[in-house]
Design a protein around this motif. Structure first.
Motif, PDB file in Angstrom:
ATOM      1  N   GLY A 160       0.793  -1.217   0.000  1.00  0.00           N
ATOM      2  CA  GLY A 160       0.000   0.000   0.000  1.00  0.00           C
ATOM      3  C   GLY A 160       0.824   1.265   0.000  1.00  0.00           C
ATOM      4  O   GLY A 160       0.368   2.306   0.475  1.00  0.00           O
ATOM      5  N   VAL A 161       2.050   1.204  -0.558  1.00  0.00           N
ATOM      6  CA  VAL A 161       2.914   2.377  -0.605  1.00  0.00           C
ATOM      7  C   VAL A 161       3.649   2.425  -1.943  1.00  0.00           C
ATOM      8  O   VAL A 161       3.776   1.422  -2.646  1.00  0.00           O
ATOM      9  CB  VAL A 161       3.978   2.373   0.532  1.00  0.00           C
ATOM     10  N   PHE A 162       4.116   3.617  -2.300  1.00  0.00           N
ATOM     11  CA  PHE A 162       5.118   3.748  -3.353  1.00  0.00           C
ATOM     12  C   PHE A 162       6.134   4.771  -2.883  1.00  0.00           C
ATOM     13  O   PHE A 162       5.864   5.568  -1.972  1.00  0.00           O
ATOM     14  CB  PHE A 162       4.508   4.133  -4.707  1.00  0.00           C
ATOM     15  N   ALA A 163       7.329   4.750  -3.485  1.00  0.00           N
ATOM     16  CA  ALA A 163       8.422   5.576  -2.989  1.00  0.00           C
ATOM     17  C   ALA A 163       9.138   6.282  -4.128  1.00  0.00           C
ATOM     18  O   ALA A 163       9.274   5.749  -5.230  1.00  0.00           O
ATOM     19  CB  ALA A 163       9.417   4.723  -2.207  1.00  0.00           C
ATOM     20  N   PRO A 223      -6.365   2.356   0.556  1.00  0.00           N
ATOM     21  CA  PRO A 223      -5.419   3.397   0.960  1.00  0.00           C
ATOM     22  C   PRO A 223      -4.041   3.143   0.343  1.00  0.00           C
ATOM     23  O   PRO A 223      -3.553   2.011   0.324  1.00  0.00           O
ATOM     24  CB  PRO A 223      -5.367   3.260   2.486  1.00  0.00           C
ATOM     25  N   VAL A 224      -3.424   4.222  -0.148  1.00  0.00           N
ATOM     26  CA  VAL A 224      -2.063   4.167  -0.667  1.00  0.00           C
ATOM     27  C   VAL A 224      -1.315   5.373  -0.109  1.00  0.00           C
ATOM     28  O   VAL A 224      -1.841   6.493  -0.109  1.00  0.00           O
ATOM     29  CB  VAL A 224      -2.029   4.185  -2.205  1.00  0.00           C
ATOM     30  N   ALA A 225      -0.111   5.158   0.374  1.00  0.00           N
ATOM     31  CA  ALA A 225       0.686   6.230   0.966  1.00  0.00           C
ATOM     32  C   ALA A 225       1.974   6.422   0.182  1.00  0.00           C
ATOM     33  O   ALA A 225       2.470   5.500  -0.481  1.00  0.00           O
ATOM     34  CB  ALA A 225       1.006   5.902   2.420  1.00  0.00           C
ATOM     35  N   TYR A 226       2.502   7.631   0.266  1.00  0.00           N
ATOM     36  CA  TYR A 226       3.803   7.928  -0.332  1.00  0.00           C
ATOM     37  C   TYR A 226       4.867   7.891   0.747  1.00  0.00           C
ATOM     38  O   TYR A 226       4.688   8.441   1.835  1.00  0.00           O
ATOM     39  CB  TYR A 226       3.805   9.314  -0.974  1.00  0.00           C
ATOM     40  N   GLN A 227       6.003   7.240   0.445  1.00  0.00           N
ATOM     41  CA  GLN A 227       7.141   7.220   1.351  1.00  0.00           C
ATOM     42  C   GLN A 227       8.345   7.826   0.637  1.00  0.00           C
ATOM     43  O   GLN A 227       8.715   7.359  -0.441  1.00  0.00           O
ATOM     44  CB  GLN A 227       7.475   5.788   1.785  1.00  0.00           C
ATOM     45  N   ARG A 228       8.908   8.846   1.250  1.00  0.00           N
ATOM     46  CA  ARG A 228      10.116   9.428   0.666  1.00  0.00           C
ATOM     47  C   ARG A 228      11.328   8.579   1.042  1.00  0.00           C
ATOM     48  O   ARG A 228      11.535   8.251   2.206  1.00  0.00           O
ATOM     49  CB  ARG A 228      10.321  10.859   1.162  1.00  0.00           C
ATOM     50  N   MET A 229      12.120   8.236   0.025  1.00  0.00           N
ATOM     51  CA  MET A 229      13.343   7.474   0.257  1.00  0.00           C
ATOM     52  C   MET A 229      14.524   8.428   0.321  1.00  0.00           C
ATOM     53  O   MET A 229      14.778   9.164  -0.640  1.00  0.00           O
ATOM     54  CB  MET A 229      13.565   6.454  -0.862  1.00  0.00           C
TER      55      MET A 229
END
Length: 292
Positions: A160-163, A223-229
């Motif tokens: 449920g995330v992309f980065a 739900p989908v969240a953004y994660q900063r790498m």
């Protein structure tokens, strides 16, 4: 006759299809003809080889009116600049030798950016070399490709995330590859333009990664969240996959430039394409997600 490079790639394959639908004569340069769809292979002239090879280029460009130019990935090249310039120098010389009058190249938005931008700087250097051919040239100057997110579909489904490496609240311009192909086909089939220009082409909306995540979630119904790498973590990931230090520098400089606003100036004057991010998610990302 219109010559198309990278005809099995994400953009080149769509350019070929657009040109065939318009009834144009198409000649393709392809390393592996077997990768062409059978229905395409029967309708185009095929020149086997790479478009950094002068002999291959001379075979393909003889009698051609226009050329679609895109640099393929070069993971084994010593640097992005060496890779791009190797192709560009061979291409510019062959265009001049064969009297090709129009060239449409795929490049990056952000010409004039004053800082190192890795792969994007290499694309700008390519444009300068292609202009030296003397042909009329349109540099399709593009921001972040929406299709870059397709590589994270399985992570979106599982976690449920992309980065990405850019700030979650940083506006990012983007473009769908189908709009790139349509614009290229329009230029390749229009003999009325001349001269040499950068042509920024952007999708109609600029969104932050956080906003992208919200739209993706709405279109997928979850739900989908953004994660900063962090950039150091991204570099470490590339290193663990065997990337050279120069390739890591080229890639991290590119993403740092995107986060720093390399596309901002071109946004002010860009031609806006049809496909907005929500439409792309509905028509491209969601089907890929459901197919897993």
């Amino acid at each position: 006759m219109i010559v198309v490079t990278t005809p099995t790639g994400q953009i080149g394959s769509q350019v070929v299809q657009e040109l065939l639908e318009r009834g144009e004569g198409v000649r393709v340069i392809v390393r592996d003809p077997a990768r062409l769809a059978s229905e395409v292979r029967s309708r185009v002239e095929v020149v086997e080889g790479s478009h950094d090879d002068p002999a291959v280029l001379d075979t393909a460009l003889g009698g051609a009116d226009a050329l679609f130019w895109l640099i393929p990935p070069g993971s084994t090249a010593p640097s992005a600049e060496a890779h791009y310039l190797g192709f560009a120098r061979a291409g510019a010389a062959a265009v001049a030798r064969n009297g090709v009058t129009r060239v449409v190249g795929v490049t990056s938005a952000g010409h004039g950016w004053p800082h190192p931008a890795g792969v994007l700087s290499a694309a700008f250097a390519m444009d300068e070399v292609l202009r030296s051919s003397g042909a009329d040239y349109r540099a399709l100057s593009l921001p972040f490709y929406m299709e870059n997110l397709l590589g994270q579909v399985s992570v979106i489904k599982d976690q449920g995330v992309f980065a990405m490496t850019c700030a979650g609240d940083r506006l990012l311009a983007s473009i769908a590859t189908r709009d790139i192909a349509s614009a290229a086909a329009e230029l390749l089939t229009d003999p009325s333009w001349s001269g040499q220009e950068d042509l920024p082409l952007f999708g109609p909306d600029r969104l932050t990664p956080d906003q992208m995540a919200a739209i993706i979630g709405e279109e997928l119904g979850r739900p989908v969240a953004y994660q900063r790498m962090p950039m150091d973590d991204f570099a470490a990931m590339l290193r663990s996959r065997g990337a050279s230090e120069q390739a890591i520098t080229d890639t991290t400089q590119m993403f740092a430039a995107q986060d720093g606003g390399i596309y901002e100036e071109d946004w002010k004057t860009a031609r806006l394409a049809r496909t907005d991010f929500r439409t792309w998610c509905r028509e491209v990302l969601a089907p890929a997600y459901r197919a897993l």
